[in-house]
Design an enzyme around this catalytic site. Structure first.
Site, mmCIF file in Angstrom:
data_model
loop_
_atom_site.group_PDB
_atom_site.id
_atom_site.type_symbol
_atom_site.label_atom_id
_atom_site.label_comp_id
_atom_site.label_asym_id
_atom_site.label_seq_id
_atom_site.Cartn_x
_atom_site.Cartn_y
_atom_site.Cartn_z
ATOM 1 C CG ASP A 108 3.051 -0.118 7.974
ATOM 2 O OD1 ASP A 108 2.611 -0.587 6.911
ATOM 3 O OD2 ASP A 108 2.352 0.015 8.999
ATOM 4 C CG HIS B 253 -0.399 0.030 2.535
ATOM 5 N ND1 HIS B 253 0.014 1.186 3.169
ATOM 6 C CD2 HIS B 253 -0.164 -0.973 3.427
ATOM 7 C CE1 HIS B 253 0.463 0.902 4.381
ATOM 8 N NE2 HIS B 253 0.383 -0.398 4.567
ATOM 9 C CG HIS C 106 0.505 2.158 12.744
ATOM 10 N ND1 HIS C 106 -0.685 1.461 12.828
ATOM 11 C CD2 HIS C 106 0.979 1.917 11.497
ATOM 12 C CE1 HIS C 106 -0.917 0.831 11.695
ATOM 13 N NE2 HIS C 106 0.087 1.080 10.876
ATOM 14 C CD GLU D 129 -3.091 -1.188 5.406
ATOM 15 O OE1 GLU D 129 -3.203 -2.227 6.076
ATOM 16 O OE2 GLU D 129 -2.508 -0.165 5.834
ATOM 17 C CD GLU D 130 -1.141 1.959 7.669
ATOM 18 O OE1 GLU D 130 -1.904 1.463 8.515
ATOM 19 O OE2 GLU D 130 0.016 1.559 7.486
ATOM 20 C CG ASP E 226 1.463 -3.999 4.949
ATOM 21 O OD1 ASP E 226 2.372 -3.329 5.468
ATOM 22 O OD2 ASP E 226 0.251 -3.772 5.133
ATOM 23 C CG ASP F 42 -2.144 4.431 3.038
ATOM 24 O OD1 ASP F 42 -1.897 3.349 2.472
ATOM 25 O OD2 ASP F 42 -2.935 4.518 4.000
#
Length: 485
Positions: A115, A76, A457, A145-146, A169, A78
């Site tokens: 990530d 992904h 994150h 995705e996030e 991922d 983003d």
């Protein structure tokens, strides 16, 4: 010039560096989408954006490999935008500043974006390479995705041609993931009529910060502090001990990130604040003692602020603090047959109270659909008792493991041949896109793997440099050994 450009494999790190220069927080995909399409076209490869914003790039098989099964390389585009409180950074405009710390690549005060930037960079390296052997390839680089896996949800059946999907991922090199948790978003809201505080009251801001935060799936089992939960506990006790009243509460900003900071503004009678500063200091010591070995340097700060124009009515305030105290947060259950893996959890991710509205957002996860539904129903009941309107959205099922997967057997053998040990085969308590893509495109044989990352994150996100070479070499070997049709 960034020193990460000198790291091996340079063909991966150079592309990751280019991604760090392009702002790509979830919800702001314009520049990265254009960049990826132009990259594919610069290689004379079929490159396009589907109707929901996913980028798809196709590369023909190398000579002699045309009879191999088609492989979809998926990542992904983003990244999660998280920064330290004292870091000045605009994720919609500023590049990510990277640096090397021993065997790790980190970012200066922000999330790194490994990530899933390293997955995207590995795909770019494969697409660009002229010396690899592989069957027909498709790159599927999904959007947003996030924040809700919108790209995966919007993927239309028939868009992809491949039979094998390699999701790049996951975040522990040497592990192959064959299943993941599903999830559901819970949003609870309440509108109320604000009250005006008496002019002789005084206001104080309580700030809780210094927590590690992290990924609400991968690190939910580590017992890390949740800023919203901890500050709610403090406010609850302050309301009792000091007869104060809540004006506002704000904490967290991403459903899939354990909240690291939160603050609340309360109003007090001036004669009632004696001992307040000592009380907050004692609370800070207490929380740090409770989280010894898990957290380090939790700060609870008390500040004088101007008297706010409005406060929350006492009944609403009491109901809100009670429901935040009561709602499920953290691990609910482990997988009975795999007791070291989380099955069901929730993250009290975002809390906003003020301006006549309360808004609470939770991400609930489970690899068991019935347990996911039970948790969602439990949270709905909890918030409904406080008079809140509860909405459920973005539900997706988990990815059910297939231990007889042909690509799993091929990759397990390949890894052992390369590195002398067998990879670990696992189910992950995180929301990989495999389950959604597999539902939209039935019949895909899927595996997820990646380099070693820690604390995604959060601003502590870091990538383990030696793992990137092993990850990329394993990817290349997998493509060369893809089964025949």
């Amino acid at each position: 010039m960034s020193t990460i450009l000198q790291l091996a494999p340079q063909n991966v790190w150079k592309h990751f560096y280019s991604l760090t220069q392009i702002p790509r927080p979830s919800g702001h995909m314009e520049r990265i989408t254009e960049f990826l399409v132009n990259f594919g076209k610069s290689l004379s490869l079929e490159s396009f954006v589907d109707e929901v914003g996913n980028v798809i790039i196709r590369k023909p098989a190398t000579p002699g490999m045309e009879n191999r099964k088609g492989v979809i390389l998926q990542a992904h585009m983003d990244m999660v935008p998280q920064k330290n409180n004292d870091t000045v950074h605009d994720f919609t405009k500023d590049p990510i500043e990277t640096y090397i710390d021993g065997d790790w690549v980190k970012a200066k005060g922000t999330t790194l974006g490994a990530d899933n930037g390293l997955g995207v960079a590995a795909i770019m390296a494969v697409l660009e390479a002229k010396d690899l052997k592989h069957g027909p390839l498709e790159a599927l680089i999904t959007k947003d995705e996030e924040t809700g896996m919108y790209g995966a949800f919007g993927l239309k059946p028939g868009t992809l041609k491949g039979e094998i999907l390699l999701n790049l991922d996951s975040e522990d090199e040497g592990e192959l993931y064959i299943g993941c948790a599903g999830g559901i978003d819970i949003t609870a809201t309440l509108e109320y009529k604000e009250e005006t505080p008496a002019a002789d009251l005084v206001a104080r801001r309580i700030t809780l910060k210094g927590l590690r935060g992290g990924h609400s799936g991968l690190e939910i089992n580590q017992g890390r502090g949740n800023a919203n939960k901890l500050l709610t506990r403090i406010v609850h006790d302050l309301l009792i001990e000091f007869d104060c009243q809540l004006s506002s509460f704000e904490g967290g900003n991403m459903r899939n990130a354990i909240p690291r900071e939160a603050h609340a503004v309360l109003v007090f009678n001036s004669e009632d604040i004696e001992g307040l500063e000592d009380y907050i200091k004692e609370y800070e010591v207490q929380i740090n003692e409770e989280y010894t070995s898990i957290e380090e340097g939790i700060v609870v700060k008390l500040e004088n602020v101007d008297l706010p124009a409005a406060i929350v009515p006492e009944e609403i305030q009491d109901n809100m603090i009670s429901v935040l105290m009561a709602c499920q947060n953290g691990v609910m259950r482990m997988i009975p047959t795999v007791p070291d893996t989380v099955e069901t959890s929730s993250n009290l991710a975002i809390v906003t109270i003020g301006g006549g509205k309360a808004d609470v957002r939770i991400l609930a996860r489970s690899s068991c659909d019935t347990m996911k539904d039970f948790l969602a129903d439990s949270l709905t009941a909890c918030f409904s008792m406080a008079g809140m309107k509860v909405e459920l959205s973005g539900s997706y099922s988990g990815w059910q493991p297939n231990v007889d997967s042909p690509i799993l057997h091929a990759m397990t053998l390949s890894y052992k041949q390369q590195f002398g040990i067998e990879p670990a085969v696992k189910v992950i308590h995180a929301g990989l896109e495999c389950g959604i893509i597999g539902a939209n495109c039935p019949g895909l044989d899927m595996i997820s793997f990646g380099p070693t990352l820690r604390s995604p994150h959060s601003p502590d996100e870091r990538a383990y440099i030696p793992s990137v070479t092993k990850f990329y070499d394993f990817l290349v070997a997998t493509l060369e050994q893809t089964p025949e049709k």
